[in-house]
Design a protein around this motif. Structure first.
Motif, PDB file in Angstrom:
ATOM      1  N   ASP A  44       0.841  -1.206   0.000  1.00  0.00           N
ATOM      2  CA  ASP A  44       0.000   0.000   0.000  1.00  0.00           C
ATOM      3  C   ASP A  44       0.870   1.248   0.000  1.00  0.00           C
ATOM      4  OD1 ASP A  44      -2.361  -1.577   0.237  1.00  0.00           O
ATOM      5  OD2 ASP A  44      -2.222  -1.534   2.436  1.00  0.00           O
ATOM      6  N   ILE A  45       1.924   1.220   0.797  1.00  0.00           N
ATOM      7  CA  ILE A  45       2.813   2.382   0.897  1.00  0.00           C
ATOM      8  C   ILE A  45       3.592   2.565  -0.402  1.00  0.00           C
ATOM      9  CG2 ILE A  45       4.792   3.357   2.128  1.00  0.00           C
ATOM     10  CD1 ILE A  45       3.690   1.910   4.663  1.00  0.00           C
ATOM     11  N   ARG A  46       4.068   1.479  -0.976  1.00  0.00           N
ATOM     12  CA  ARG A  46       4.797   1.553  -2.243  1.00  0.00           C
ATOM     13  C   ARG A  46       3.918   2.164  -3.341  1.00  0.00           C
ATOM     14  NH1 ARG A  46       6.153  -3.307  -2.232  1.00  0.00           N
ATOM     15  NH2 ARG A  46       4.465  -4.129  -3.491  1.00  0.00           N
ATOM     16  N   ARG A  47       2.663   1.718  -3.440  1.00  0.00           N
ATOM     17  CA  ARG A  47       1.748   2.277  -4.438  1.00  0.00           C
ATOM     18  C   ARG A  47       1.464   3.747  -4.159  1.00  0.00           C
ATOM     19  NH1 ARG A  47       0.215  -3.003  -3.968  1.00  0.00           N
ATOM     20  NH2 ARG A  47      -1.192  -2.645  -2.224  1.00  0.00           N
ATOM     21  N   ALA A  48       1.384   4.126  -2.887  1.00  0.00           N
ATOM     22  CA  ALA A  48       1.159   5.532  -2.534  1.00  0.00           C
ATOM     23  C   ALA A  48       2.354   6.395  -2.944  1.00  0.00           C
ATOM     24  CB  ALA A  48       0.891   5.660  -1.038  1.00  0.00           C
ATOM     25  N   PHE A  49       3.566   5.873  -2.784  1.00  0.00           N
ATOM     26  CA  PHE A  49       4.753   6.617  -3.231  1.00  0.00           C
ATOM     27  C   PHE A  49       4.683   6.865  -4.731  1.00  0.00           C
ATOM     28  CE2 PHE A  49       7.522   4.876   0.454  1.00  0.00           C
ATOM     29  CZ  PHE A  49       7.143   5.942   1.264  1.00  0.00           C
ATOM     30  N   LEU A  50       4.204   5.901  -5.481  1.00  0.00           N
ATOM     31  CA  LEU A  50       4.080   6.073  -6.932  1.00  0.00           C
ATOM     32  C   LEU A  50       3.055   7.155  -7.280  1.00  0.00           C
ATOM     33  CD1 LEU A  50       4.231   2.346  -8.089  1.00  0.00           C
ATOM     34  CD2 LEU A  50       6.012   4.096  -8.335  1.00  0.00           C
ATOM     35  N   ARG A  51       2.116   7.392  -6.380  1.00  0.00           N
ATOM     36  CA  ARG A  51       1.132   8.464  -6.572  1.00  0.00           C
ATOM     37  C   ARG A  51       1.633   9.809  -6.061  1.00  0.00           C
ATOM     38  NH1 ARG A  51      -2.257   4.655  -4.074  1.00  0.00           N
ATOM     39  NH2 ARG A  51      -2.487   6.065  -2.310  1.00  0.00           N
ATOM     40  N   GLY A  52       2.800   9.832  -5.432  1.00  0.00           N
ATOM     41  CA  GLY A  52       3.380  11.098  -5.031  1.00  0.00           C
ATOM     42  C   GLY A  52       3.395  11.409  -3.546  1.00  0.00           C
ATOM     43  N   VAL A  53       2.944  10.488  -2.679  1.00  0.00           N
ATOM     44  CA  VAL A  53       3.038  10.786  -1.253  1.00  0.00           C
ATOM     45  C   VAL A  53       4.506  10.731  -0.825  1.00  0.00           C
ATOM     46  CG1 VAL A  53       0.737   9.828  -0.811  1.00  0.00           C
ATOM     47  CG2 VAL A  53       2.746   8.436  -0.368  1.00  0.00           C
ATOM     48  N   THR A  54       4.786  11.286   0.339  1.00  0.00           N
ATOM     49  CA  THR A  54       6.159  11.321   0.841  1.00  0.00           C
ATOM     50  C   THR A  54       6.260  10.546   2.150  1.00  0.00           C
ATOM     51  OG1 THR A  54       5.863  13.294   2.202  1.00  0.00           O
ATOM     52  CG2 THR A  54       6.405  13.655  -0.136  1.00  0.00           C
TER      53      THR A  54
END
Length: 118
Positions: A44-54
């Motif tokens: 979930d975190i990896r996919r969120a990083f791909l969306r631009g979260v930090t």
């Protein structure tokens, strides 16, 4: 259990540190009263990083709120029925919805290698 639980608000950097320690790829997210609010996996975190979260993003922004859980009193059959791809680990909650244990196929499935005769 302390290596599985993060309390809101926690930044993703700390959640990843916890997931690294528990080696299970998941964290249970609770509120200040210890009540389960969601789960978050390393995926979930990896996919969120791909969306631009930090790394400073609060876990609440990426956690799964609609998660599978069972009461801590659930029997083995119920647990095994709930453990199916992609669900590999299920939080077990007390009557107040606080995580007190977890179930996974490897943790709760025992194959006897020998039987004791009486």
């Amino acid at each position: 259990m302390e290596n599985l639980i993060v309390t809101l608000p926690t930044p993703l950097r700390q959640v990843l540190d916890l997931i690294d320690v528990n080696c299970l790829g998941i964290a249970f997210v609770v509120d200040g009263d210890g009540i389960m609010q969601g789960v978050v996996t390393d995926g979930d975190i990896r996919r969120a990083f791909l969306r631009g979260v930090t790394l400073d993003t609060i876990v609440e922004a990426v956690m799964i709120r609609n998660f599978v859980s069972l009461p801590v009193t659930a029997d083995r059959a119920t647990i095994f029925a709930a453990l199916k791809d992609p669900i590999r680990l299920i939080p077990l909650l007390d009557a107040d919805r606080r995580p007190v244990d977890y179930a996974s196929f490897g943790r709760h499935h025992r194959i006897p290698v020998a039987e004791r005769s009486e």
